[in-house]
Design a protein around this motif. Structure first.
Motif, PDB file in Angstrom:
ATOM      1  N   LYS A 164      12.246   5.134  12.931  1.00 28.09           N
ATOM      2  CA  LYS A 164      11.046   4.527  13.515  1.00 28.09           C
ATOM      3  C   LYS A 164      11.419   3.222  14.213  1.00 28.09           C
ATOM      4  O   LYS A 164      12.399   2.568  13.860  1.00 28.09           O
TER       5      LYS A 164
ATOM      6  N   LYS B  35       2.262   6.903   4.231  1.00 30.73           N
ATOM      7  CA  LYS B  35       0.853   7.087   3.888  1.00 30.73           C
ATOM      8  C   LYS B  35       0.375   8.489   4.244  1.00 30.73           C
ATOM      9  O   LYS B  35      -0.397   9.087   3.520  1.00 30.73           O
ATOM     10  N   SER B  36       0.836   9.002   5.372  1.00 26.05           N
ATOM     11  CA  SER B  36       0.371  10.313   5.823  1.00 26.05           C
ATOM     12  C   SER B  36       1.322  11.426   5.424  1.00 26.05           C
ATOM     13  O   SER B  36       0.935  12.583   5.386  1.00 26.05           O
TER      14      SER B  36
ATOM     15  N   GLY C  28       4.830  -0.608  11.369  1.00 21.92           N
ATOM     16  CA  GLY C  28       3.556   0.107  11.250  1.00 21.92           C
ATOM     17  C   GLY C  28       3.746   1.613  11.176  1.00 21.92           C
ATOM     18  O   GLY C  28       3.154   2.287  10.326  1.00 21.92           O
ATOM     19  N   ASP C  29       4.579   2.161  12.084  1.00 17.78           N
ATOM     20  CA  ASP C  29       4.859   3.600  12.071  1.00 17.78           C
ATOM     21  C   ASP C  29       5.589   3.995  10.791  1.00 17.78           C
ATOM     22  O   ASP C  29       5.378   5.082  10.251  1.00 17.78           O
ATOM     23  N   SER C  30       6.459   3.116  10.303  1.00 23.82           N
ATOM     24  CA  SER C  30       7.215   3.406   9.078  1.00 23.82           C
ATOM     25  C   SER C  30       6.277   3.516   7.876  1.00 23.82           C
ATOM     26  O   SER C  30       6.385   4.443   7.077  1.00 23.82           O
ATOM     27  N   ILE C  31       5.369   2.566   7.754  1.00 21.88           N
ATOM     28  CA  ILE C  31       4.417   2.585   6.643  1.00 21.88           C
ATOM     29  C   ILE C  31       3.465   3.778   6.781  1.00 21.88           C
ATOM     30  O   ILE C  31       3.177   4.469   5.802  1.00 21.88           O
ATOM     31  N   SER C  32       3.010   4.053   7.996  1.00 25.91           N
ATOM     32  CA  SER C  32       2.121   5.196   8.233  1.00 25.91           C
ATOM     33  C   SER C  32       2.792   6.505   7.845  1.00 25.91           C
ATOM     34  O   SER C  32       2.135   7.424   7.359  1.00 25.91           O
TER      35      SER C  32
ATOM     36  N   VAL D  34       3.674   9.904  12.942  1.00 27.23           N
ATOM     37  CA  VAL D  34       2.429   9.388  13.476  1.00 27.23           C
ATOM     38  C   VAL D  34       2.144   9.892  14.883  1.00 27.23           C
ATOM     39  O   VAL D  34       1.018  10.194  15.230  1.00 27.23           O
TER      40      VAL D  34
ATOM     41  N   ASP E 265       0.782  -1.237   0.000  1.00 26.73           N
ATOM     42  CA  ASP E 265       0.000   0.000   0.000  1.00 26.73           C
ATOM     43  C   ASP E 265       0.820   1.296   0.000  1.00 26.73           C
ATOM     44  O   ASP E 265       0.294   2.346   0.357  1.00 26.73           O
TER      45      ASP E 265
END
Length: 183
Positions: free
Chosen positions: A121, A132-133, A125-129, A137, A28
């Motif tokens: 990170k 994405k954002s 999860g924080d890395s992908i976020s 995070v 994603d």
């Protein structure tokens, strides 16, 4: 995990026993790739490392997560490689995240004053976020800009830890709340 050559043609054409690199797509995240590093990066293998990542960027991947959980050592030359990667991907709309850096490796980043330049990170999860954002995070006090308590040089800290003032070379510590201390 995908085959490196399937993701980046010719990636495995050159090898180095001191640094093993594996690649995997980031779910994603557009133009995203996780780069797993196993071994160490020093003066002798940094050109190998840079050539491999140049192939990654040339293949269109500009959002890179470097998983450093199995990276045992990084010299100042190795840190210079990460800086070069940042300069490679930023103009193309990309960024890099350093993930799960071991404490002794992170200390080198801090002592050389580079921890403030990188998105670091602790979990995937924080890395992908982040990608994405496009922003961190958490709602921590970081990044924090402050004056060195010894020489008043303006400094920036991206996370809690110890680092060295770029001006007077004093060792400073910053806690999770953003409080700055000597030592």
């Amino acid at each position: 995990m995908a085959n490196n050559n399937d993701l980046v043609p010719g990636f495995n054409d050159e090898r180095d026993d001191s640094l093993k690199i594996s690649l995997d797509k980031i779910p994603d995240v557009d133009k995203g790739l996780i780069v797993y590093l196993n071994g160490y990066i020093d003066t002798y293998n940094s050109s190998f490392f840079q050539k491999r990542i140049q192939k990654v960027v040339d293949s269109g991947y500009v959002n890179l997560i470097f998983n450093c959980s199995s990276l045992n050592y990084v010299s100042s030359t190795g840190i210079g490689s990460f800086t070069a990667f940042l300069k490679m991907v930023k103009p193309k709309g990309g960024d890099i995240v350093l993930l799960e850096i071991q404490p002794k490796v992170y200390e080198v980043f801090q002592l050389l004053g580079f921890s403030q330049f990188f998105n670091i990170k602790d979990n995937i999860g924080d890395s992908i976020s982040f990608f994405k954002s496009g922003a961190p995070v958490d709602d921590s006090p970081f990044p924090k800009i402050f004056g060195c308590p010894v020489c008043s040089k303006r400094l920036k800290a991206t996370k809690a830890g110890r680092f060295r003032c770029s001006e007077c070379k004093s060792i400073l510590a910053i806690d999770q709340q953003g409080q700055v201390f000597l030592g």
